[in-house]
Design a protein around this motif. Structure first.
Motif, PDB file in Angstrom:
ATOM      1  N   LEU A   1      12.294  11.086  -0.701  1.00  0.00           N
ATOM      2  CA  LEU A   1      10.839  10.978  -0.633  1.00  0.00           C
ATOM      3  C   LEU A   1      10.393   9.650  -0.027  1.00  0.00           C
ATOM      4  N   ARG A   2      11.035   8.592  -0.441  1.00  0.00           N
ATOM      5  CA  ARG A   2      10.639   7.277   0.077  1.00  0.00           C
ATOM      6  C   ARG A   2      10.898   7.187   1.581  1.00  0.00           C
ATOM      7  N   ASN A   3      12.028   7.715   2.012  1.00  0.00           N
ATOM      8  CA  ASN A   3      12.316   7.734   3.448  1.00  0.00           C
ATOM      9  C   ASN A   3      11.278   8.546   4.214  1.00  0.00           C
ATOM     10  N   LEU A   4      10.879   9.630   3.576  1.00  0.00           N
ATOM     11  CA  LEU A   4       9.889  10.497   4.204  1.00  0.00           C
ATOM     12  C   LEU A   4       8.570   9.742   4.417  1.00  0.00           C
ATOM     13  N   TRP A   5       8.082   9.083   3.387  1.00  0.00           N
ATOM     14  CA  TRP A   5       6.817   8.359   3.540  1.00  0.00           C
ATOM     15  C   TRP A   5       6.968   7.186   4.494  1.00  0.00           C
ATOM     16  N   GLN A   6       8.103   6.512   4.427  1.00  0.00           N
ATOM     17  CA  GLN A   6       8.347   5.388   5.340  1.00  0.00           C
ATOM     18  C   GLN A   6       8.337   5.842   6.792  1.00  0.00           C
ATOM     19  N   SER A   7       8.973   6.983   7.018  1.00  0.00           N
ATOM     20  CA  SER A   7       9.138   7.422   8.403  1.00  0.00           C
ATOM     21  C   SER A   7       7.812   7.805   9.049  1.00  0.00           C
ATOM     22  N   ALA A   8       6.827   8.121   8.213  1.00  0.00           N
ATOM     23  CA  ALA A   8       5.560   8.612   8.763  1.00  0.00           C
ATOM     24  C   ALA A   8       4.745   7.508   9.438  1.00  0.00           C
ATOM     25  N   GLY A   9       4.963   6.273   9.028  1.00  0.00           N
ATOM     26  CA  GLY A   9       4.240   5.166   9.652  1.00  0.00           C
ATOM     27  C   GLY A   9       2.732   5.218   9.477  1.00  0.00           C
ATOM     28  N   PHE A  10       2.269   5.620   8.308  1.00  0.00           N
ATOM     29  CA  PHE A  10       0.825   5.732   8.076  1.00  0.00           C
ATOM     30  C   PHE A  10       0.148   4.369   8.088  1.00  0.00           C
ATOM     31  N   ASP A  11      -1.113   4.349   8.504  1.00  0.00           N
ATOM     32  CA  ASP A  11      -1.881   3.107   8.418  1.00  0.00           C
ATOM     33  C   ASP A  11      -2.627   3.070   7.084  1.00  0.00           C
ATOM     34  N   SER A  12      -3.323   1.964   6.862  1.00  0.00           N
ATOM     35  CA  SER A  12      -3.983   1.770   5.562  1.00  0.00           C
ATOM     36  C   SER A  12      -4.970   2.887   5.260  1.00  0.00           C
TER      37      SER A  12
ATOM     38  N   ARG B   1      14.739  17.171 -11.079  1.00  0.00           N
ATOM     39  CA  ARG B   1      15.803  17.870 -11.798  1.00  0.00           C
ATOM     40  C   ARG B   1      16.777  18.460 -10.802  1.00  0.00           C
ATOM     41  N   PRO B   2      18.073  18.551 -11.114  1.00  0.00           N
ATOM     42  CA  PRO B   2      18.696  17.978 -12.312  1.00  0.00           C
ATOM     43  C   PRO B   2      18.681  16.450 -12.286  1.00  0.00           C
ATOM     44  N   LYS B   3      18.799  15.853 -13.420  1.00  0.00           N
ATOM     45  CA  LYS B   3      18.710  14.386 -13.561  1.00  0.00           C
ATOM     46  C   LYS B   3      19.658  13.654 -12.621  1.00  0.00           C
ATOM     47  N   ALA B   4      20.846  14.228 -12.440  1.00  0.00           N
ATOM     48  CA  ALA B   4      21.847  13.566 -11.602  1.00  0.00           C
ATOM     49  C   ALA B   4      21.351  13.404 -10.163  1.00  0.00           C
ATOM     50  N   ARG B   5      20.472  14.279  -9.754  1.00  0.00           N
ATOM     51  CA  ARG B   5      20.000  14.207  -8.362  1.00  0.00           C
ATOM     52  C   ARG B   5      18.764  13.334  -8.213  1.00  0.00           C
ATOM     53  N   GLU B   6      18.213  12.859  -9.308  1.00  0.00           N
ATOM     54  CA  GLU B   6      16.958  12.121  -9.243  1.00  0.00           C
ATOM     55  C   GLU B   6      16.980  10.934  -8.269  1.00  0.00           C
ATOM     56  N   PRO B   7      17.996  10.074  -8.326  1.00  0.00           N
ATOM     57  CA  PRO B   7      17.988   8.929  -7.383  1.00  0.00           C
ATOM     58  C   PRO B   7      17.942   9.393  -5.932  1.00  0.00           C
ATOM     59  N   LYS B   8      18.725  10.411  -5.620  1.00  0.00           N
ATOM     60  CA  LYS B   8      18.772  10.925  -4.249  1.00  0.00           C
ATOM     61  C   LYS B   8      17.419  11.531  -3.842  1.00  0.00           C
TER      62      LYS B   8
ATOM     63  N   GLU C   1       0.839  -1.204   0.000  1.00  0.00           N
ATOM     64  CA  GLU C   1       0.000   0.000   0.000  1.00  0.00           C
ATOM     65  C   GLU C   1       0.872   1.253   0.000  1.00  0.00           C
ATOM     66  N   LEU C   2       1.914   1.200   0.818  1.00  0.00           N
ATOM     67  CA  LEU C   2       2.817   2.341   0.891  1.00  0.00           C
ATOM     68  C   LEU C   2       3.465   2.576  -0.474  1.00  0.00           C
ATOM     69  N   GLN C   3       3.861   1.483  -1.095  1.00  0.00           N
ATOM     70  CA  GLN C   3       4.513   1.591  -2.401  1.00  0.00           C
ATOM     71  C   GLN C   3       3.567   2.200  -3.441  1.00  0.00           C
ATOM     72  N   SER C   4       2.296   1.843  -3.334  1.00  0.00           N
ATOM     73  CA  SER C   4       1.335   2.380  -4.307  1.00  0.00           C
ATOM     74  C   SER C   4       1.203   3.890  -4.149  1.00  0.00           C
ATOM     75  N   LEU C   5       1.255   4.363  -2.906  1.00  0.00           N
ATOM     76  CA  LEU C   5       1.216   5.806  -2.673  1.00  0.00           C
ATOM     77  C   LEU C   5       2.473   6.469  -3.240  1.00  0.00           C
ATOM     78  N   ILE C   6       3.612   5.871  -2.931  1.00  0.00           N
ATOM     79  CA  ILE C   6       4.892   6.429  -3.390  1.00  0.00           C
ATOM     80  C   ILE C   6       4.923   6.518  -4.915  1.00  0.00           C
ATOM     81  N   SER C   7       4.493   5.455  -5.575  1.00  0.00           N
ATOM     82  CA  SER C   7       4.503   5.439  -7.044  1.00  0.00           C
ATOM     83  C   SER C   7       3.579   6.514  -7.594  1.00  0.00           C
ATOM     84  N   HIS C   8       2.397   6.587  -7.000  1.00  0.00           N
ATOM     85  CA  HIS C   8       1.408   7.563  -7.436  1.00  0.00           C
ATOM     86  C   HIS C   8       2.019   8.978  -7.384  1.00  0.00           C
ATOM     87  N   VAL C   9       2.590   9.317  -6.232  1.00  0.00           N
ATOM     88  CA  VAL C   9       3.142  10.656  -6.056  1.00  0.00           C
ATOM     89  C   VAL C   9       4.337  10.869  -6.987  1.00  0.00           C
ATOM     90  N   GLU C  10       5.198   9.871  -7.091  1.00  0.00           N
ATOM     91  CA  GLU C  10       6.384  10.034  -7.934  1.00  0.00           C
ATOM     92  C   GLU C  10       6.007  10.171  -9.408  1.00  0.00           C
TER      93      GLU C  10
END
Lengths: 243, 243
Positions: free
Chosen positions: B212-223, B200-207, B181-190
């Motif tokens: 963002l993923r750490n941010l959503w993970q850290s929140a501990g949201f429920d379903s 942008r810039p492209k070089a920073r995209e992975p970082k 479920e968390l992944q579906s939210l992350i994908s949607h937003v991304e």
């Protein structure tokens, strides 16, 4: 700057109870009071006599119009309430809440505990401005804790914990967001949602806003994360680049 | 026969304070009051109104002429006093005293705590009838603990020592979100951000994606929170209703 929890009285009714609260606080060394929309205005001549010498706290009390303004500069806020509410927040007993607040203070955060009006207690709306709930475990068959009593128990636990030296948390590098930063994110998102008729039907709007506020509160984002999210929302509400 | 400490009020002055004491006790489940030579006699019409429903304790209160008579059948008696006295008795803080009393009760003893008159506190004579002293560690610069407050702190410690059982979270009914479920939210937003050239810039995209993923993970949201957020992002990426 204080290194102790601020006590926030939300819509206190009787001046006498504000005085008693100040007295209860000072007995255990707490000195900072904030008042949110005191019913009978402020200053209130009934407060002084029942403060029994804790008048300085009353003189120094800060007054705010709203709960949000009162908690703006705080990083951890507990709502003191005895009633279970239809919302997801972690609940601590006084001892646990104080330990948590003490950790916050030790790492340089400003923290507070808010208490509701004598008759009704904190509203669900008030509670959305808090991070967590503290509940005094009273006799389930006789729960008649008054404002000053609830405060003295928290102040007593604070004083008891005075010797404890809790190391700050590992891995916490970024400052936690202040309530003001969090509030700015919440407003930003709600404004965008408002523009897009998210809050429908109208009758459900207050509940929907509560749900959202609790959601953001529960996440415990730090300042950097709030900035990131504001950037995300700024970007995401723009038209697509290929439009 | 009770299996809890008896509260003994020695020469209490105001009926109102006797009522408040009963209320403080009952909040934490203490029910047995003894009165030693109450100044204004007993029953006292001022006691009931301030008991806020704890009237039964007042009706059942036993009255004695002397401290010795009041403690006759007790095996362990603490004297609550804030002032150091010129006598050799062990002194405990409330938590320690309650632990001690609890042990006594567990081994079948009858125990009690006595409190002095509002204005003067217990006399040295009164204290000689006690085994030990319990002192609440108040702010040395402001010691203004009243009778009902001293009692509520002892009652609170008693209740705490009894094994508090309150749920750790109120309103926590929803299952925590699965990683899916968390992944579906992350994908949607991304995806939405990708459309809008956020990365942008492209070089920073992975970082940036990591952040963002750490941010959503850290929140501990429920379903439920994840569903709410997906609704928010769906709505917020629509054109404004007045466009």
């Amino acid at each position: 700057m204080t290194n102790q929890p601020v006590i926030i009285l939300v819509r206190p009714q009787l001046g006498e109870n504000i005085g008693k609260s100040a007295r209860a606080m000072l007995n255990f060394g707490l000195t900072e009071i904030r008042l949110v929309a005191p019913r009978d205005g402020w200053p209130n001549p009934d407060a002084g006599p029942s403060a029994a010498g804790a008048d300085q706290l009353l003189d120094d009390a800060q007054v705010f119009n709203t709960v949000d303004e009162a908690v703006n500069d705080l990083s951890i806020v507990y709502a003191a309430t005895v009633r279970p509410r239809d919302m997801v927040k972690s609940v601590e007993v006084p001892e646990g809440a104080i330990k948590d607040l003490k950790k916050g203070v030790a790492s340089g955060k400003k923290v507070g505990i808010m208490f509701g009006p004598e008759r009704s207690g904190l509203s669900n709306d008030d509670i959305t401005s808090a991070d967590k709930i503290v509940t005094v475990p009273v006799n389930p068959e006789f729960c008649s804790l008054n404002l000053a009593q609830a405060i003295i128990l928290m102040a007593y636990e604070w004083h008891k914990a005075g010797g404890i030296n809790i190391p700050s948390e590992i891995g916490q590098i970024n400052e936690p967001a202040t309530k003001q930063e969090l509030q700015s994110l919440i407003s930003h998102v709600e404004d965008e949602l408002q523009f897009r008729d998210y809050f429908r039907p109208k009758a459900r709007e207050p509940k929907m806003r509560q749900t959202l506020r609790n959601l953001w509160q529960s996440a415990g984002f730090d300042s950097q994360q709030i900035r990131t999210l504001r950037g995300v929302f700024r970007q995401i509400t723009r038209p697509k680049s290929d439009d």
